[in-house]
Design an enzyme around this catalytic site. Structure first.
Site, PDB file in Angstrom:
ATOM      1  N   THR A  26       0.358   0.237 -10.206  1.00 26.50           N
ATOM      2  CA  THR A  26       0.937   0.980 -11.315  1.00 26.50           C
ATOM      3  C   THR A  26       1.972   0.111 -12.024  1.00 26.50           C
ATOM      4  O   THR A  26       2.810  -0.494 -11.367  1.00 26.50           O
ATOM      5  CB  THR A  26       1.599   2.257 -10.754  1.00 26.50           C
ATOM      6  N   HIS A 176      -8.592   7.309  -5.213  1.00 27.64           N
ATOM      7  CA  HIS A 176      -7.277   7.066  -4.608  1.00 27.64           C
ATOM      8  C   HIS A 176      -7.024   8.145  -3.555  1.00 27.64           C
ATOM      9  O   HIS A 176      -6.577   9.234  -3.867  1.00 27.64           O
ATOM     10  CB  HIS A 176      -6.192   7.086  -5.681  1.00 27.64           C
ATOM     11  N   ASN A 179      -1.634   6.897   0.228  1.00 28.01           N
ATOM     12  CA  ASN A 179      -0.224   6.933  -0.187  1.00 28.01           C
ATOM     13  C   ASN A 179       0.375   8.294  -0.534  1.00 28.01           C
ATOM     14  O   ASN A 179       1.305   8.400  -1.327  1.00 28.01           O
ATOM     15  CB  ASN A 179      -0.008   5.971  -1.364  1.00 28.01           C
ATOM     16  N   TYR A 181      -0.934  11.011  -2.036  1.00 31.33           N
ATOM     17  CA  TYR A 181      -1.349  11.772  -3.212  1.00 31.33           C
ATOM     18  C   TYR A 181      -2.334  12.865  -2.797  1.00 31.33           C
ATOM     19  O   TYR A 181      -2.533  13.091  -1.603  1.00 31.33           O
ATOM     20  CB  TYR A 181      -1.866  10.805  -4.280  1.00 31.33           C
ATOM     21  N   ASN A 236       5.682   8.773   0.334  1.00 29.43           N
ATOM     22  CA  ASN A 236       5.732  10.145  -0.188  1.00 29.43           C
ATOM     23  C   ASN A 236       5.745  11.195   0.923  1.00 29.43           C
ATOM     24  O   ASN A 236       5.135  12.259   0.810  1.00 29.43           O
ATOM     25  CB  ASN A 236       4.574  10.389  -1.169  1.00 29.43           C
TER      26      ASN A 236
HETATM   27  C1  LIG Z   1       4.237  -2.353  -8.452  1.00 29.21           C
HETATM   28  C2  LIG Z   1       3.298  -1.691  -7.489  1.00 29.21           C
HETATM   29  C3  LIG Z   1       2.500  -0.656  -7.907  1.00 29.21           C
HETATM   30  C4  LIG Z   1       1.568  -0.068  -7.034  1.00 29.21           C
HETATM   31  N1  LIG Z   1       0.732   0.900  -7.514  1.00 29.21           N
HETATM   32  C5  LIG Z   1      -0.295   1.347  -6.750  1.00 29.21           C
HETATM   33  C6  LIG Z   1      -1.307   2.170  -7.296  1.00 29.21           C
HETATM   34  O1  LIG Z   1      -1.314   2.492  -8.491  1.00 29.21           O
HETATM   35  N2  LIG Z   1      -2.292   2.594  -6.464  1.00 29.21           N
HETATM   36  C7  LIG Z   1      -2.339   2.242  -5.141  1.00 29.21           C
HETATM   37  O2  LIG Z   1      -3.246   2.656  -4.430  1.00 29.21           O
HETATM   38  N3  LIG Z   1      -1.400   1.423  -4.606  1.00 29.21           N
HETATM   39  C8  LIG Z   1      -0.414   0.953  -5.386  1.00 29.21           C
HETATM   40  N4  LIG Z   1       0.496   0.041  -4.867  1.00 29.21           N
HETATM   41  C9  LIG Z   1       0.287  -0.470  -3.505  1.00 29.21           C
HETATM   42  C10 LIG Z   1      -0.501  -1.778  -3.552  1.00 29.21           C
HETATM   43  O3  LIG Z   1      -1.835  -1.543  -3.983  1.00 29.21           O
HETATM   44  C11 LIG Z   1      -0.558  -2.435  -2.167  1.00 29.21           C
HETATM   45  O4  LIG Z   1      -1.088  -1.521  -1.244  1.00 29.21           O
HETATM   46  C12 LIG Z   1       0.822  -2.875  -1.686  1.00 29.21           C
HETATM   47  O5  LIG Z   1       1.517  -3.598  -2.689  1.00 29.21           O
HETATM   48  C13 LIG Z   1       0.705  -3.738  -0.409  1.00 29.21           C
HETATM   49  O6  LIG Z   1      -0.066  -4.902  -0.682  1.00 29.21           O
HETATM   50  P1  LIG Z   1       0.650  -6.332  -0.907  1.00 29.21           P
HETATM   51  O7  LIG Z   1       1.562  -6.549   0.266  1.00 29.21           O
HETATM   52  O8  LIG Z   1      -0.455  -7.318  -1.011  1.00 29.21           O
HETATM   53  O9  LIG Z   1       1.463  -6.225  -2.190  1.00 29.21           O
HETATM   54  C14 LIG Z   1       1.461  -0.524  -5.703  1.00 29.21           C
HETATM   55  C15 LIG Z   1       2.302  -1.548  -5.273  1.00 29.21           C
HETATM   56  C16 LIG Z   1       3.191  -2.139  -6.138  1.00 29.21           C
HETATM   57  C17 LIG Z   1       4.053  -3.278  -5.669  1.00 29.21           C
END
Ligand SMILES: Cc1cc2nc3c(=O)[nH]c(=O)nc-3n(C[C@H](O)[C@H](O)[C@H](O)COP(=O)(O)O)c2cc1C
Length: 368
Positions: A26, A176, A179, A181, A236
């Site tokens: 996001t 989705h 997390n 939702y 959440n």
């Molecule tokens: C800025 C940001 C926005 C995120 N938005 C979403 C999202 O829209 N949908 C989702 O399933 N996870 C979202 N996440 C979680 C990421 O998809 C991912 O699971 C999380 O960053 C861990 O992976 P990483 O350590 O490689 O960053 C978001 C994470 C970040 C940092």
């Protein structure tokens, strides 16, 4: 440096050029009417080196929104906005699926069409704070439990959004289910106290996941649909008394669809998305139960990603923050190059800074 990560893989009908996907993120930069911003075309095209891009979470309906400036895919204008993005990704040689999202209780009256309480599986407020349209934080409110008739309406919204995503030129969709939702709120027993066929035993709690998946599969066929789950995550205010049983059942219930992939978040401490101390490690068992390709996510580096693929926990990985900050992440992992650090202050909202101005290695070398 050769590695299985850079080998192609077929996920259903999706032919990925490598096994490093971009995780959904996001960015809260959508414009009026929750239309994805045109700059997103540049942002996503810059990251087309990923084997697959999973879009930022995209609401299926107005009541499914819970954060400022997140894009939707249910109006015609939203579809037109996304078409510009998917065209740009395809022109750059990439693949992109839409992550379809209903936040359920993780919303506020401010976002609801009628200004009323958000909806959830049960009338239980999440612990923690929600984000108001002006990006300030406020305690979560108590949601209203969906009636059975309303559940059918939400499932119809998933089907509608799936059709709209097709019109927008996506290559597929990801449900989705992670997390905290709406799908997750039905699945886990900390947020689902229903006594009808949508609550109680895990067979009932998984019904919403299964029916939402079916809605997407009916539009796209199973070979272009993935599902994202976060078995031990607490985002959440989520909890479950037996994640191994709940998610084991969920993975087995998805198996008969023959989906393109199952996307699991399973981070290790001290990652902020890791489960509580002592949480079971479920990826291996869930891959077995699902019986199809598994994409693993959560704090992975090139080394830990490679290990996950080598030791049978995953077929491929997805990467979030490092992809946000490194448009050429796959190239950097391939060559062992250093990574740009991420600027957290520009994750959500704002303009081009921290969005489309992270340099590739080539650009960084030119500037030096
Ligand atoms: C800025 C940001 C926005 C995120 N938005 C979403 C999202 O829209 N949908 C989702 O399933 N996870 C979202 N996440 C979680 C990421 O998809 C991912 O699971 C999380 O960053 C861990 O992976 P990483 O350590 O490689 O960053 C978001 C994470 C970040 C940092």
């Amino acid at each position: 440096m050769s590695s299985p990560l850079f080998e192609p893989i077929a996920l259903g009908a999706l032919d990925l050029k490598n096994r490093v996907a971009m995780a959904p993120m996001t960015r809260s930069r959508a414009g009026a009417g929750e239309v994805i911003n045109v700059t997103a075309a540049t942002y996503y095209a810059q990251r087309a080196g990923a084997g697959l891009i999973i879009s930022e979470a995209t609401q299926i309906s107005r009541s499914g929104q819970g954060y400022p400036n997140t894009p939707g895919v249910f109006t015609e204008d939203q579809v037109a906005g996304w078409k510009v993005v998917t065209d740009a990704v395809h022109a750059a040689g990439g693949l992109i699926v839409a992550q379809l999202w209903h936040v359920g209780r993780v919303s506020l009256p401010d976002y609801q069409p009628d200004g009323g309480a958000p909806v959830g599986a049960s009338s239980i407020a999440a612990e923690g704070q929600a984000m108001k349209p002006d990006f300030s934080m406020t305690p979560f409110v108590t949601p209203r439990a969906l009636t059975e008739a309303e559940i059918e309406g939400v499932l119809a919204d998933y089907a509608h959004a799936a059709r709209q995503a097709k019109a927008a030129g996506f290559d597929g969709v990801e449900l989705h289910g992670a997390n905290g939702y709406l799908v997750d709120q039905f699945l886990r027993d900390g947020s689902n106290r229903r006594t009808d066929r949508w609550g109680g035993p895990v067979e009932n709690r998984a019904r919403f996941l299964v029916e939402a998946t079916r809605a997407l599969v009916d539009v796209w066929g199973p070979e272009r649909v993935g599902v994202r789950l976060s078995p031990t995550g607490t985002s959440n205010g989520m909890s479950d008394s037996d994640p191994a049983a709940t998610f084991g059942h969920a993975a087995a219930a998805l198996k008969p669809f023959g989906l393109a992939f199952l996307h699991l978040i399973e981070a290790e401490p001290p990652h902020p998305m890791a489960g509580p101390e002592g949480s079971p490690r479920l990826a291996r068992a869930l891959r077995e139960a699902f019986g199809g390709p598994v994409m693993l996510n959560g704090g992975l580096t090139r080394a830990t990603a490679e290990a996950a693929v080598a030791d049978g926990r995953a077929d491929l990985v997805s990467v979030g923050i490092p992809f946000l900050a490194n448009p050429d992440l796959v190239d950097r992992w391939k060559t062992g190059a250093d990574l740009n650090p991420a600027d957290r202050a520009t994750f959500y909202g704002g303009g081009d800074a921290g969005y489309i101005d992270y340099p590739t290695r080539g650009q960084a070398a030119q500037a030096a």
